[in-house]
Design a protein around this motif. Structure first.
Motif, short mmCIF file in Angstrom:
data_model
loop_
_atom_site.label_atom_id
_atom_site.label_comp_id
_atom_site.label_asym_id
_atom_site.label_seq_id
_atom_site.Cartn_x
_atom_site.Cartn_y
_atom_site.Cartn_z
N ARG A 52 -4.13 55.23 27.48
CA ARG A 52 -5.35 55.80 26.96
C ARG A 52 -5.36 55.71 25.44
O ARG A 52 -4.32 55.65 24.80
N VAL A 78 0.33 56.64 29.70
CA VAL A 78 0.08 57.84 30.48
C VAL A 78 0.96 57.88 31.72
O VAL A 78 1.66 58.86 31.98
N SER A 84 3.03 64.70 28.40
CA SER A 84 1.76 65.40 28.22
C SER A 84 0.94 65.52 29.50
O SER A 84 0.01 66.33 29.56
N VAL A 85 1.28 64.73 30.52
CA VAL A 85 0.49 64.76 31.75
C VAL A 85 1.31 65.15 32.98
O VAL A 85 0.75 65.28 34.08
N MET A 108 -6.27 62.94 38.18
CA MET A 108 -6.10 63.77 36.98
C MET A 108 -6.66 65.16 37.27
O MET A 108 -7.87 65.31 37.49
N LEU A 153 -7.66 69.06 33.75
CA LEU A 153 -7.94 68.27 32.56
C LEU A 153 -8.17 69.16 31.34
O LEU A 153 -8.71 70.27 31.45
N GLU A 204 -7.96 67.49 25.17
CA GLU A 204 -7.11 66.48 24.54
C GLU A 204 -6.84 65.28 25.45
O GLU A 204 -6.23 64.30 25.01
N ASP A 205 -7.28 65.34 26.68
CA ASP A 205 -7.19 64.17 27.57
C ASP A 205 -8.35 63.20 27.35
O ASP A 205 -8.37 62.11 27.92
N TYR A 253 -9.55 55.19 29.03
CA TYR A 253 -8.38 54.92 29.86
C TYR A 253 -8.40 53.47 30.33
O TYR A 253 -9.42 52.99 30.82
#
Length: 128
Positions: free
Chosen positions: A38, A48, A63-64, A83, A86, A89-90, A94
């Motif tokens: 991303r 990601v 972060s995910v 996802m 959410l 900041e996401d 992508y």
């Protein structure tokens, strides 16, 4: 001709969910790794998640972790990125990308520059 086509992006409120799809064609799907990357405005592209079609190994950015899940449907030559939870900041474009796994490798160690094919990207916007 190799093609990667992303879909599933959109606008969602914080806490919501989206599922991205990456439909692949033109190469031997089960010999490749597929990664999701991303890029937000003004920021560098970041990895990601990724999955090896050879051994099913997966990788997630810190972060995910716990919020995103990568999966594949080999019959459809498609990789998904579910996802959940959410956050603003996401928000980013992508991209999915493919890399030929010609030798055994830990998929999470590959850098973006090692990926050979890229899709056009899909926008994900998370509102607060």
């Amino acid at each position: 001709e190799v093609q990667l086509v992303e879909s599933g992006g959109g606008l969602v409120q914080a806490g919501g969910s989206l599922r991205l799809s990456c439909a692949a064609s033109g190469f031997t799907f089960d010999a490749y790794g597929i990664g999701w990357f991303r890029q937000a405005p003004g920021k560098e592209r970041e990895g990601v998640s990724c999955i090896s079609m050879r051994d099913g190994d997966t990788y997630y950015a810190d972060s995910v972790k716990g919020r995103f899940t990568i999966s594949s449907d080999n019959a459809k030559n498609t990789v998904y990125l579910q996802m959940n939870s959410l956050k603003p900041e996401d928000t980013a474009v992508y991209y999915c990308a493919a890399v030929w796994l010609k030798i055994p490798v830990v998929i999470g160690t590959l850098t973006p520059n090692e990926y050979e094919y890229w899709g056009q990207g899909t926008q994900v916007t998370v509102s607060s």
